[in-house]
Enzyme design. Structure first.
Site, mmCIF file in Angstrom:
data_model
loop_
_atom_site.group_PDB
_atom_site.id
_atom_site.type_symbol
_atom_site.label_atom_id
_atom_site.label_comp_id
_atom_site.label_asym_id
_atom_site.label_seq_id
_atom_site.Cartn_x
_atom_site.Cartn_y
_atom_site.Cartn_z
ATOM 1 N N GLY A 1 0.790 -1.228 0.000
ATOM 2 C CA GLY A 1 0.000 0.000 0.000
ATOM 3 C C GLY A 1 0.820 1.275 0.000
ATOM 4 N N GLN A 2 2.179 1.162 0.127
ATOM 5 C CA GLN A 2 2.963 2.381 0.227
ATOM 6 C C GLN A 2 2.692 3.305 -0.948
ATOM 7 O OE1 GLN A 2 4.136 -0.760 0.480
ATOM 8 N NE2 GLN A 2 6.313 -0.710 0.969
ATOM 9 N N THR A 3 2.817 4.597 -0.666
ATOM 10 C CA THR A 3 2.556 5.602 -1.700
ATOM 11 C C THR A 3 3.333 5.282 -2.971
ATOM 12 O OG1 THR A 3 2.640 7.092 0.164
ATOM 13 C CG2 THR A 3 2.436 8.092 -2.009
ATOM 14 N N SER A 4 4.606 4.887 -2.795
ATOM 15 C CA SER A 4 5.454 4.694 -3.969
ATOM 16 C C SER A 4 5.001 3.518 -4.818
ATOM 17 C CB SER A 4 6.892 4.479 -3.519
ATOM 18 O OG SER A 4 6.933 3.427 -2.586
ATOM 19 N N ILE A 5 4.244 2.604 -4.238
ATOM 20 C CA ILE A 5 3.834 1.414 -4.989
ATOM 21 C C ILE A 5 2.505 1.624 -5.709
ATOM 22 C CG2 ILE A 5 3.053 -0.969 -4.666
ATOM 23 C CD1 ILE A 5 5.126 -1.286 -2.538
#
Ligand SMILES: NC(=O)C1=CN([C@@H]2O[C@H](COP(=O)(O)OP(=O)(O)OC[C@H]3O[C@@H](n4cnc5c(N)ncnc54)[C@H](OP(=O)(O)O)[C@@H]3O)[C@@H](O)[C@H]2O)C=CC1
Ligand SMILES: O=C(O)C(=O)Cc1ccc(O)cc1
Length: 555
Positions: free
Chosen positions: A443-447
């Site tokens: 869920g990380q922003t970068s993903i």
């Protein structure tokens, strides 16, 4: 028994080279019920016995052992060594077997097969057009029937059907032409970018002028390339004759455009760039949705600093990609059926620059007037020429040195860049007689920008919410609705787990449902279930619901 069951019981699949791709194949084929044997280099057999002790395929001593008992043998080894390795094991090939390879360039592979394999051996080769960390579902898988019967082709198609990839049947020559067209110029650009930054001793995510918008994607792609093994890119560029010419052209385009810039020839520069634009992007109109947009580009950011104003940048690297395509008469969109995930991002980035209103003119203007960028462009021009020289000399050793030196420079950040890929864990879950391919998209922003690569053929989305994280529930809601607005997910069911119910202060399922605005979802089967992954509560309830819905919708 079905045909495929008969094959599974009677055929042995052998994999020579248990590196990233070989292991991926070995595991997927085994999971699908095939009998798989494999080997890596004989010198490391003992340590590999321990390493692979929990795997369900059988590790053998070397390629002779694999070749003697396998009905389909896949060489999944470095392209540079294919001749040497087939020479070594080819004569041990089982009578009447089929042989293929997974290398990214088929010219040396097929030549080696023709040279060293006995005549009765059939040749049907493969190439999965993605890296080892990407889910195989929906990705192109090239299949080359070079010297095989219809029946054998059917067998191989049955075998690879468990990858759920999109099969593309090509000849070896067509394959090499297309992979060069999609990968040579673009890889040269992003490899050169990495070299230029490393020579300038600059971490671009720390430097104001490289932060924001299109720069985020450039940095990210470049780092993803440097996270892989050097020989993958060397093999692609050096062993593929079509790629040579293209990498040379890329260096020439960079030099030509840079020359026009330092000679202040704005009109000439503009004319040349617009010619290329019309050739490559002429078919797009104002209504066409671009592959990438500002918010997506921002999510690629590795920078800890907020994006500032848009900085002046000639985007020489991207101008030269499109110029090269034009000079080489390559229309990249023609190759979408045979494209890698990175290629689709490369194309997205160039499309963004060339087709977002005003951006291209700004880049051309900056190319002439923003002289503070000249030093970076000079460094880039030298780097592009350097790569083209290494490739034209066919020097693997030099390629390795240059690649690994740059890789070393970026090593502090490679894990974070890699997290993008690691976020996608694929599991096959067997539940109530159904096999579910489940991707765990971090869920990380970068993903998040990468989620959309996984939407095709998705029967259901499982959205797991941390019910204790009240601060981010609005973000979760926004992301969920944004995701569900994608065309490809319009028929997917939605199961939300209101997770972490074991923790004090967790929102109830009803509260999570409200915060996520689930009632707004029309024309979609959805359900929310309170869960505790740690205690295993709620999971079967959720999956039972999901299976019922999927079954109903797919019957
Ligand atoms: N990675 C990618 O993104 C993709 C790669 N490909 C292609 O697939 C092929 C494999 O790539 P990949 O898995 O990434 O690379 P790896 O380096 O991870 O795998 C190659 C493996 O082959 C082993 N090997 C070398 N010599 C022998 C031998 N004589 N017998 C048995 N095994 C041997 C290597 O061992 P050791 O390392 O000890 O030498 C290594 O484990 C390459 O041709 C590559 O171009 C295709 C699509 C995508
Ligand atoms: O997507 C890309 O371009 C990659 O970098 C991964 C890759 C590398 C080699 C291949 O033969 C196919 C895919």
């Amino acid at each position: 028994m079905t045909d495929i069951d008969v094959l599974k019981q009677s055929k042995t699949i052998g994999i020579i080279g248990l590196g990233d791709m070989g292991l991926l194949y070995a595991r997927r084929f085994t999971q699908a019920g095939w009998n798989v044997v494999g080997c890596d280099r004989e010198e490391i057999f003992e340590s590999n016995l321990i390493k692979y002790s929990n795997e369900n395929f059988k590790l053998l001593l070397n390629g002779h052992h694999v070749s003697r008992i396998s009905d389909y043998i896949i060489y999944s080894v470095e392209a540079a060594n294919i001749d040497k390795i087939v020479k070594l094991y080819g004569a041990s090939t089982k009578l009447g077997a089929i042989v293929g390879g997974q290398t990214s360039c088929k010219d040396p592979e097929i030549k080696a097969f023709e040279k060293y394999l006995p005549n009765d051996v059939e040749i049907i080769s493969l190439h999965s057009l993605h890296g080892p960390k990407v889910d195989t579902t929906g990705q192109p898988l090239v299949i080359i029937n070079h010297r095989g019967s219809e029946n054998s082709l059917k067998f191989i198609k049955n075998l690879v059907s468990c990858l759920n990839s999109k099969l593309v049947e090509l000849t070896a020559d067509e394959h090499d032409k297309i992979t060069a067209d999609t990968q040579a110029v673009t890889h040269a650009a992003f490899l050169s970018m990495g070299v230029a930054w490393s020579k300038a001793k600059t971490y671009p995510w720390d430097t104001g002028k490289w932060i924001g918008g299109i720069e985020n994607a450039k940095i990210n792609i470049s780092l993803r390339i440097y996270s892989n093994k050097w020989h993958v890119y060397a093999g692609l560029a050096i062993t593929n004759p079509a790629a040579h010419k293209q990498v040379m052209q890329y260096a020439q385009s960079v030099t030509d455009l840079f020359t026009l810039m330092i000679e202040n020839k704005q009109d000439e520069l503009k004319e040349r760039i617009y010619k290329a634009k019309n050739f490559v992007f002429g078919h797009l109109n104002e209504e066409t949705n671009l592959l990438l947009d500002d918010s997506i580009l921002q999510q690629y950011s590795l920078s800890k600093q907020p994006p500032g104003k848009v900085n002046p940048n000639s985007h020489l690297s991207l101008l030269a990609i499109v110029d090269s395509w034009y000079q080489l008469s390559i229309v990249p969109y023609d190759h979408m059926i045979c494209s890698t995930p990175l290629f689709r991002i490369f194309l997205g980035v160039t499309e963004y620059l060339f087709c977002s209103p005003g951006l291209l003119d700004k880049a051309i203007n900056d190319a002439i007037n923003a002289t503070e960028f000249r030093m970076d462009d000079l460094e880039f021009t030298i780097a592009a020429r350097g790569w083209s020289d290494v490739i034209s000399f066919g020097d693997f050793k030099l390629y390795q040195l240059e690649f690994e030196r740059t890789q070393e420079f970026f090593s502090p950040m490679l894990n974070e860049a890699n997290a993008l890929a690691i976020g996608f864990n694929v599991e096959t879950l067997s539940y109530k007689n159904l096999k579910l391919n489940v991707w765990d998209l971090g869920g990380q922003t970068s993903i998040r920008p990468y989620w959309r690569c996984y939407y095709a053929n998705t029967a259901a989305v499982i959205f797991v919410v941390d019910s204790t994280d009240k601060e981010r529930i609005d973000t979760a809601s926004k992301e969920l609705h944004l995701m569900l607005s994608e065309e490809e997910l319009s028929d997917s069911a939605l199961l939300v787990f209101a997770n972490k119910q074991d923790q004090a202060g967790a929102l109830s399922a009803a509260e999570v449902s409200k915060a996520l605005n689930l009632v707004e979802l029309k024309d979609r089967s959805w359900s929310i279930v309170a869960s505790s992954a740690i205690k295993g509560e709620g999971l079967t309830e959720g999956l039972d619901w999901l299976i019922d819905v999927i079954k109903d919708e797919q019957l």
